[in-house]
Enzyme design. Structure first.
Site, PDB file in Angstrom:
ATOM      1  CG  ASP A 290      -2.190   0.894   0.927  1.00  0.00           C
ATOM      2  OD1 ASP A 290      -2.152   1.684  -0.036  1.00  0.00           O
ATOM      3  OD2 ASP A 290      -3.167   0.811   1.679  1.00  0.00           O
TER       4      ASP A 290
HETATM    5  C1  BGC Z   1      -4.956   3.307   0.045  1.00  0.00           C
HETATM    6  C2  BGC Z   1      -5.160   2.278  -1.033  1.00  0.00           C
HETATM    7  C3  BGC Z   1      -5.005   2.908  -2.394  1.00  0.00           C
HETATM    8  C4  BGC Z   1      -3.644   3.562  -2.482  1.00  0.00           C
HETATM    9  C5  BGC Z   1      -3.346   4.185  -3.820  1.00  0.00           C
HETATM   10  C6  BGC Z   1      -3.708   4.129  -0.162  1.00  0.00           C
HETATM   11  O1  BGC Z   1      -3.695   5.218   0.690  1.00  0.00           O
HETATM   12  O2  BGC Z   1      -4.912   2.667   1.295  1.00  0.00           O
HETATM   13  O3  BGC Z   1      -6.403   1.659  -0.890  1.00  0.00           O
HETATM   14  O4  BGC Z   1      -5.176   1.964  -3.397  1.00  0.00           O
HETATM   15  O5  BGC Z   1      -3.570   4.566  -1.488  1.00  0.00           O
HETATM   16  O6  BGC Z   1      -4.092   5.324  -4.021  1.00  0.00           O
END
Ligand code: BGC
Length: 769
Positions: A290
């Site tokens: 993530d």
């Molecule tokens: C989130 C994810 C997301 C990623 C990319 C993160 O802050 O937890 O769910 O896909 O950002 O935007």
């Protein structure tokens, strides 16, 4: 150009058969990647592990110059959230023509519940209990995203969420592992189309990314990013099933979660990423972290970026989202023998495999075409489907009394439409609608005006603020490309609202959470309607006019006061077609059929509240009013949810006959049928969601009081009856035992069928060896 051309010829030769048969981890693919990797430098391999965000969504239409530079140097494997197909292909051109080996970039995006055609929040989609609809929504999202250059979506989020204080509940399918698993499968299949289908051409779909692995939804106190901690038993029985179902449905990638699992951040947790995901479940795809998870491990107290990048790699992570940990430090870790070349090669190979399976080596521009983008993006067909599915997602919680229902409303007289949600175009779609083009959407006011034109008078006003704190009201919009809901003078706004309510026959209030009051980083300590909204409702109540509350939410909220004082309540989960879909339901073209996938509490302090909990030693029935000493009940609340999991009304009514079992005993390898006669006792055609629950009465470990095991949406005409059958086999009765073996333990089970998790008919089944 020449470089890519050579790679392309080689790619075509080797990929040829695999493209027609593109899900095979084939010899051709292995040979192609082995050959490619034999020509890659260490830096180029590390480049393949590197993913960057674009500055697009936050700062406008320019791809950061850094991205172009990295692409030309072969150091940008993937980038996400670029909005324009021409920009995407421009950057791809740099990668394939300017970098030494011309390896294409993998373009990702958070396409969470639609691209320009936005469906209800995933939580709302799950409330349809209609897996065809869920799959169709994902298919349409993928078709639009793909036409616009996106090859990979960071969806579905399948985290089980038991605590409505956690704002990211909005992004998943709610509290149930069985329903969550069905939704997970439907979304993966909808997104991926025939992309990895051995018999398909791979010309529909985009790669799914199952997230956030694992347990992200178990954040303590419902506080986003907080610690999660639980037994392996609970993981396997309650939290893992949707991830596993998504993997079994063929998801091409998995995203690790921010939280710790067993004391180790998921991104560096070898047991989780390698032993469970790859070895036990057979996942062969790519794992991405993530956002900056590797860097965040330092704050988790696990040392430097270098240490943590090495740990993440060794645990089985393949791609580093935004932390610059892999590209920045793995070379040094290799020199210090903290990781081996084999470890780096393994991750690099998996990334290249994903690109190969997506067909990018054959045609790096296959995702996206201006012409196709113009044809499909927010096209009529997609909008109509979204309107239908959005209407299916609304959950009617209260509708006057059975003798005097309030809804559907007649299109006559004067209707007041009041509330902070009535004029917003940006927030109507809900959180995580980044790709949206809000200029195209219809506000509630416009939707009502269109529907009522020439038939009834519409009076509208905002009436109140969302929340008392102007800073919060602004902040939830800032950074999300949303127009803040205007901060109004409360007294003046209320006066106007009371004035138009006084002149109307019925008052419809559109209230609750604006888009970014749910989603990431939006935890709440109080799930009641925000104070300014409640104050307005209290004042409106004094007018004596019937009041319909449209509760915009991305979680379970507390509606105890509202259920006592208002005439009708419907939960609404946003979407680009929300305004028209609402008119379809409110004015009776469509009968509501959504059912809750989250238990709605009576008070916030009951959270986490979920129907499939383990029994206590001193059971107290839901609905118990009188406080009992020495018992698991609250001094200050009626026990159990206000609206249980599975609950929802329609404009008709249904009666359930007695539950019948084809046999009251079953051999462990046999099967029986449980059935009921369902009758539409109302006066219009409607859809009922018939639900099957089980309870294992005596087992080697304590088992939940009830577990959903199947469901059917059944549409019946007024007066029509149907026998609804469920087949029960061992797989509906199995669970993970203390040693994590998946077992069926013979003994007694309760079999339950009903319209929700509370109001069930019960039968008993004995399972024998
Ligand atoms: C989130 C994810 C997301 C990623 C990319 C993160 O802050 O937890 O769910 O896909 O950002 O935007």
């Amino acid at each position: 150009m020449k470089k890519f051309f050579t790679l392309c010829i080689l790619g075509c030769l080797l990929v040829g058969t695999a493209m027609a048969n593109n899900d095979v981890y084939s010899d051709e693919m292995n040979r192609f990647i082995t050959d490619l990797m034999s020509r890659m430098t260490l830096e180029e391999k590390l480049g393949q592990l590197n993913q960057q965000p674009s500055d697009e969504i936050a700062t406008g239409p320019v791809v950061g110059s850094n991205a172009s530079k990295l692409a030309a140097e072969g150091k940008l494997s993937s980038i996400f959230n670029i909005m324009d197909v021409e920009k995407i292909q421009g950057l791809q051109k740099i990668a394939v023509e300017k970098s030494r080996l011309g390896i294409p970039i993998l373009f990702g995006m958070d396409v969470i519940h639609g691209y320009h055609t936005i469906f209800p929040l995933p939580l709302g989609l799950s409330c349809t209990w209609d897996m065809e609809a869920v799959r169709e929504a994902a298919r349409i999202a993928a078709a639009e995203a793909r036409a616009n250059g996106v090859a990979w979506t960071f969806s579905p989020m399948v985290d089980i969420a038991l605590d409505s204080r956690w704002g990211r509940m909005a992004e998943g399918a709610g509290e149930d592992p069985y329903l969550g698993s069905r939704v997970a499968e439907a979304m993966v299949k909808g997104y991926q189309g025939d992309l990895f289908d051995p018999n398909g051409k791979g010309d529909t779909g985009i790669m799914a990314c199952v997230k956030h692995f694992a347990l992200y939804g178990a954040a303590e106190a419902g506080l986003d990013y907080n610690t999660a901690d639980m037994s392996h038993l609970r993981m396997y029985n309650q939290y893992f099933p949707p991830y596993k179902a998504a993997v079994e449905a063929g998801a091409g990638s998995v995203m690790s979660s921010f939280n710790i699992v067993d004391g180790i951040p998921a991104t560096a947790n070898k047991w989780l990423l390698t032993d469970v995901l790859r070895k036990q479940w057979g996942f062969r795809g790519m794992i991405v972290t993530d956002y900056a998870s590797i860097a965040e491990m330092t704050s988790h107290g696990l040392g430097t970026l270098k240490d943590n990048a090495a740990r993440a790699l060794l645990a089985g992570t393949d791609m580093d989202m935004c932390a610059n940990g892999f590209i920045g430090t793995l070379k040094q870790s290799l020199d210090e023998s903290k990781v081996t070349m084999e470890d780096i090669d393994r991750a690099c190979r998996r990334v290249l495999e994903a690109k190969y399976r997506l067909g990018l080596f054959k045609d790096p521009y296959r995702f996206g075409s201006k012409k196709e983008a113009n044809r499909v993006t927010y096209c009529k067909e997609h909008r109509e489907t979204a309107r239908r599915i959005t209407a299916e997602s609304f959950v009617l919680l209260k509708n006057g009394t059975s003798d005097h229902p309030i809804l559907p409303l007649e299109m006559k007289g004067t209707i007041a439409l009041i509330g902070p949600m009535i004029d917003t175009r940006t927030d109507i779609t809900g959180s995580w609608s980044m790709p949206q083009d809000a200029t195209k959407y219809t506000t509630l006011r416009e939707g009502f005006q269109n529907a009522l034109k020439g038939k009834a008078t519409l009076l509208c006003t905002q009436g109140c603020n969302l929340i008392d704190n102007p800073h919060t009201q602004q902040a939830v919009a800032k950074g999300h490309n949303c127009e803040p809901i205007p901060f109004v003078d409360c007294d003046k706004a209320m006066k106007e609202a009371l004035d138009i309510a006084g002149r109307s026959d019925v008052v419809v209030c559109a209230m609750g959470e604006c888009a970014w009051m749910n989603g990431e980083g939006t935890s709440r300590t109080n799930l009641e309607l925000y104070q300014p909204q409640r104050r307005l409702l209290e004042a409106l109540k004094q007018t004596g006019k019937p009041i319909v509350l449209l509760n915009f939410a991305g979680r379970g909220t507390v509606l105890t006061w509202e259920s006592e004082h208002l005439d009708a309540i419907m939960n609404v989960w946003y979407g680009s077609e929300c305004a028209d879909a609402l008119c379809d339901v409110l004015f009776g073209k469509v009968s509501p059929s959504g059912r809750l996938t989250v238990s709605m509490p009576r008070a916030t302090g009951q959270e986490p509240l979920y129907y499939n909990h383990l029994p206590t030693g001193r059971p107290v029935a839901d609905g118990t009013k009188d406080y009992r000493v020495w018992s698991p009940n609250y001094l200050d609340a009626v026990q159990g949810p206000l609206y249980p999991f599975g609950y929802g009304l329609t404009y008709s009514s249904f009666s359930y006959g007695d539950l019948k079992l084809s046999n009251t005993t079953m051999k462990s390898d046999g099967s029986i049928t449980a059935s009921i006669t369902l009758t539409n006792t109302g006066n219009r055609e409607s859809t009922e969601v018939v639900q099957l629950y089980i309870h294992d009465l005596i087992a080697s470990i304590s088992r939940p009081v009830k577990e959903l095991k199947d469901f059917q949406r059944v549409t019946l005409k007024a007066g029509e009856s149907r026998n609804v059958e469920f087949h029960i086999t061992a797989d509906k009765l199995k669970f993970y035992d203390y040693n994590l073996n998946y077992v069926l333990e013979p003994g007694e089970f309760e079999i339950m069928i009903g319209p929700n998790s509370r109001d069930v008919k019960v039968g008993k089944l004995k399972v024998e060896n």
